[in-house]
Design a protein around this motif. Structure first.
Motif, PDB file in Angstrom:
ATOM      1  N   THR A 297      92.220 -62.454  31.769  1.00 32.36           N
ATOM      2  CA  THR A 297      92.513 -61.064  32.097  1.00 32.36           C
ATOM      3  C   THR A 297      91.321 -60.491  32.858  1.00 32.36           C
ATOM      4  O   THR A 297      90.177 -60.655  32.436  1.00 32.36           O
ATOM      5  CB  THR A 297      92.764 -60.230  30.826  1.00 32.36           C
ATOM      6  N   VAL A 298      91.587 -59.861  34.005  1.00 28.04           N
ATOM      7  CA  VAL A 298      90.528 -59.281  34.839  1.00 28.04           C
ATOM      8  C   VAL A 298      90.727 -57.771  34.904  1.00 28.04           C
ATOM      9  O   VAL A 298      91.838 -57.300  35.165  1.00 28.04           O
ATOM     10  CB  VAL A 298      90.545 -59.877  36.267  1.00 28.04           C
ATOM     11  N   GLN A 299      89.640 -57.036  34.655  1.00 29.35           N
ATOM     12  CA  GLN A 299      89.694 -55.580  34.701  1.00 29.35           C
ATOM     13  C   GLN A 299      88.699 -55.030  35.709  1.00 29.35           C
ATOM     14  O   GLN A 299      87.675 -55.651  35.993  1.00 29.35           O
ATOM     15  CB  GLN A 299      89.356 -54.980  33.320  1.00 29.35           C
ATOM     16  N   HIS A 308      96.594 -62.546  31.511  1.00 29.89           N
ATOM     17  CA  HIS A 308      97.092 -63.838  31.012  1.00 29.89           C
ATOM     18  C   HIS A 308      97.346 -64.833  32.151  1.00 29.89           C
ATOM     19  O   HIS A 308      98.402 -65.468  32.219  1.00 29.89           O
ATOM     20  CB  HIS A 308      98.373 -63.625  30.189  1.00 29.89           C
ATOM     21  N   VAL A 309      96.367 -64.959  33.041  1.00 29.46           N
ATOM     22  CA  VAL A 309      96.493 -65.887  34.177  1.00 29.46           C
ATOM     23  C   VAL A 309      95.928 -67.246  33.793  1.00 29.46           C
ATOM     24  O   VAL A 309      94.767 -67.353  33.377  1.00 29.46           O
ATOM     25  CB  VAL A 309      95.745 -65.348  35.415  1.00 29.46           C
ATOM     26  N   THR A 330      89.719 -59.224  45.334  1.00 32.41           N
ATOM     27  CA  THR A 330      88.252 -59.290  45.334  1.00 32.41           C
ATOM     28  C   THR A 330      87.717 -59.352  43.909  1.00 32.41           C
ATOM     29  O   THR A 330      86.734 -60.066  43.641  1.00 32.41           O
ATOM     30  CB  THR A 330      87.674 -58.071  46.079  1.00 32.41           C
ATOM     31  N   SER A 331      88.344 -58.633  42.981  1.00 35.60           N
ATOM     32  CA  SER A 331      87.893 -58.653  41.578  1.00 35.60           C
ATOM     33  C   SER A 331      88.011 -60.055  40.988  1.00 35.60           C
ATOM     34  O   SER A 331      87.153 -60.482  40.200  1.00 35.60           O
ATOM     35  CB  SER A 331      88.711 -57.662  40.744  1.00 35.60           C
ATOM     36  N   GLN A 347      81.958 -64.158  30.997  1.00 36.77           N
ATOM     37  CA  GLN A 347      83.396 -64.402  31.066  1.00 36.77           C
ATOM     38  C   GLN A 347      84.130 -63.102  31.388  1.00 36.77           C
ATOM     39  O   GLN A 347      83.607 -62.003  31.173  1.00 36.77           O
ATOM     40  CB  GLN A 347      83.890 -64.970  29.735  1.00 36.77           C
ATOM     41  N   PRO A 348      85.368 -63.198  31.925  1.00 41.71           N
ATOM     42  CA  PRO A 348      86.142 -61.986  32.216  1.00 41.71           C
ATOM     43  C   PRO A 348      86.546 -61.257  30.935  1.00 41.71           C
ATOM     44  O   PRO A 348      86.240 -61.700  29.825  1.00 41.71           O
ATOM     45  CB  PRO A 348      87.360 -62.524  32.968  1.00 41.71           C
ATOM     46  N   ALA A 349      87.285 -60.148  31.091  1.00 39.33           N
ATOM     47  CA  ALA A 349      87.655 -59.304  29.947  1.00 39.33           C
ATOM     48  C   ALA A 349      88.468 -60.059  28.912  1.00 39.33           C
ATOM     49  O   ALA A 349      88.381 -59.770  27.712  1.00 39.33           O
ATOM     50  CB  ALA A 349      88.432 -58.089  30.449  1.00 39.33           C
TER      51      ALA A 349
END
Length: 605
Positions: A297-299, A308-309, A330-331, A347-349
């Motif tokens: 999950t990216v925020q 959930h990728v 870009t994120s 790590q991402p969110a």
């Protein structure tokens, strides 16, 4: 007979000691759609400014037909910063008047995404002063397109437009009756819109019939016959010609140049890149793992962009990433880059990113990195490395790579502080490649680059062995340098698009139509109840089959590449060519079936 709108007679223009244009004579008639190309600094903008009488010629004259209605989009707008968008674009038209005008609705929807201008704080009543350069440019373009003209002159109209905006603008201009003269580096756009080309080179202008593909064919033939260009440039042109002739993904127009002449020109030109060989080399440099994303999950602040990728970037993968603005392209790159820099510590969110131990990442962001303005160009490159290995036995010195990227020996001694924005962009990319990375992230790499520099960059990337993700609104560049396209459609998911950008545009159109239809369907849905959701097990099974289909599609692409190369080698053996062509058609049928199944599963996953 078409009426002549503009005559340019024996025009010359000198800046300092350099003659930008030398004795040029040209004409623009009703119905002309002319694309203007050439290297940065060779006089494209000067030519169209003189054509529009915004700049005086030193010698010669420019004449317009009586009462010519002319619309011009320059690189610097003349909008009133104190005015609102409504005042500049709509003018004094009442709401019912402009809302009932199909052209106004089409322009506002095409350039801004809706009549209420989503993204602008107060819609049409937003004051122009605080807006960004890209937003101001779209306002200036909308103002011009809403009016009626006999001739439209556009200088880089696709700048600051996304893939959808560029596709809309191409269709809009094709449907207009106005004549058009357009400077742009967007080669897909030129192919879609233009029927003639002006190539500005060293003070002269060469005219060609047809769009960009036809221009590449004709220029290659002219240079072959005249033998006036250096061998290196001829090879670049022929390489691009071979790619165009053999067919790129999702190209909707075919060149009108003689097929026999085209085949003769490219009979000994290999495919742009050997994907199988590069994949093997990339695997030896990278191992099996590059980036593995698990339930990521990216925020961006509180906003969730991706959720959930689960995805994998493997060795030698060349990925084009497209999507709506703000969807998280870009994120996503930043999250992967942060994980690589911290060796997996950051790590991402949500979820996890596993980074291969041998990954050496180079990330070209949209911001141009600041360099010491007193450094010389060559010095800035040599500080990274003196020589670079480009793979497949190709090695270049810093000076040679500088020349490949348009910095001749004289320019290599220019202070960095004296470079233009496009030249700094080239230098930034050059320094990244000199560091011999095995993974490249390129975020809008084509900004401010002219077509000749773009073809040189593509040539360097063709033989570059490693994994690559490209974010770009330049459709031609994405199709030319990558093998697969993934999309962020604004729903938090990352999807593979087997048919590339054409499929992306189709999906976006279906989403917009569905969104409009859902407004009317809400009452019915309330009475009928909602359909049961797919079970988690069904979704997992769909994802698994999706991944299997994607691997099969990759194998088909590799087979097609080998067959195209074999057809080029056996061009004179008609029986063999027919046999190979039959195999190609069979593969195309398999691809169609797999893509259809992929689309069915994508809705369930």
């Amino acid at each position: 007979m078409a009426v002549n709108l503009v005559n340019v007679e024996n025009v010359s223009k000198v800046y300092g000691t350099r003659a930008l244009l030398d004795g040029i004579s040209l004409g623009v008639s009703e119905g002309d759609r002319i694309g203007v190309v050439g290297r940065n600094g060779d006089g494209k903008t000067t030519l169209i400014r003189m054509l529009a009488k915004l700049e005086e010629a030193d010698t010669g004259r420019v004449t317009h037909s009586g009462g010519l209605r002319l619309g011009v989009l320059t690189q610097h707008d003349s909008l009133d910063p104190a005015a609102t968008v409504r005042h500049e674009v709509i003018g004094d038209m009442a709401d019912h008047e402009w809302a009932g005008n199909a052209k106004v609705r089409d322009v506002l929807t095409g350039l801004f995404g809706g009549l209420d201008l989503p993204g602008f704080p107060k819609g049409l009543d937003t004051v122009i002063g605080p807006l960004s350069g890209g937003e101001r440019r779209r306002i200036a373009l909308a103002k011009l397109l809403i009016e009626e003209q006999e001739l439209i002159v556009l200088d880089e109209p696709t700048n600051h437009l996304d893939v959808e905006g560029i596709a809309w603008l191409a269709e809009h201009l094709r449907n207009r009756r106005s004549a058009l003269v357009c400077v742009t580096h967007d080669r897909w756009f030129l192919d879609q819109v233009c029927t003639r080309m002006w190539d500005v080179q060293r003070g002269d202008v060469y005219e060609y019939e047809g769009g960009y593909s036809d221009y590449v064919f004709a220029r290659a033939e002219r240079e072959r016959i005249a033998a006036t260009e250096e061998v290196k440039r001829q090879n670049l042109v022929r390489k691009e010609l071979a790619w165009l002739r053999r067919g790129a993904p999702a190209r909707t127009s075919k060149p009108r140049f003689r097929v026999e002449a085209a085949n003769e020109l490219i009979k000994d030109v290999p495919p742009p890149r050997d994907s199988s060989e590069l994949m093997k080399f990339a695997s030896s440099r990278l191992g099996k793992t590059v980036f593995d994303l698990e339930d990521v999950t990216v925020q961006a602040g509180p906003k969730v962009l991706l959720k959930h990728v689960t995805w994998q970037l493997g060795p030698g993968d060349r990925i084009g990433l497209v999507g709506v603005n703000g969807a998280g392209k870009t994120s996503l790159l930043r999250a992967l880059a942060e994980a690589a820099r911290s060796e997996g510590e950051v790590q991402p969110a949500g979820g996890s990113v596993r980074v291969g131990k041998t990954v050496k990442l180079a990330y070209l962001s949209q911001e141009v990195a600041e360099l010491d303005p007193t450094w010389r160009v060559l010095q800035a490159v040599q500080q990274v490395r003196e020589r670079v290995d480009l793979g497949k036995g190709r090695e270049m010195t810093a000076g040679q790579l500088c020349e490949t990227f348009g910095f001749n020996k004289e320019k290599q001694w220019t202070p960095v502080g004296d470079l233009s924005g496009g030249e700094r962009r080239r230098l930034q990319l050059l320094r990244l490649l000199m560091d011999e990375p095995n993974v490249l992230f390129l975020d809008e790499p084509t900004n401010d680059l002219d077509i000749e520099t773009l073809t040189q960059l593509e040539d360097v990337l063709d033989g570059w062995p490693g994994s690559m993700i490209v974010i770009s609104h330049d459709r031609f560049f994405v199709e030319r340098t990558t093998d697969r396209v993934f999309a962020l459609l604004g729903d938090g998911a990352l999807r593979m698009l087997p048919r590339g950008i054409e499929e992306y545009l189709e999906r976006r159109k279906r989403m917009e139509e569905a969104a409009a239809a859902s407004v009317a369907a809400v009452p019915a849905a309330a009475t009928q109840g909602s359909a049961p959701e797919k079970s988690a097990a069904d979704q997992r099974a769909a994802k698994k089959e999706l991944q299997k289909i994607e691997r099969q599609l990759d194998k088909i692409s590799e087979k097609e590449t080998r067959l195209h190369a074999a057809i080029a080698e056996q061009a004179t053996d008609f029986a063999k060519v027919a046999e190979l062509d039959a195999e190609l058609r069979e593969l195309a049928g398999q691809r169609d079936e797999l893509e259809l199944r992929w689309l069915e599963l994508a809705d369930d996953a």
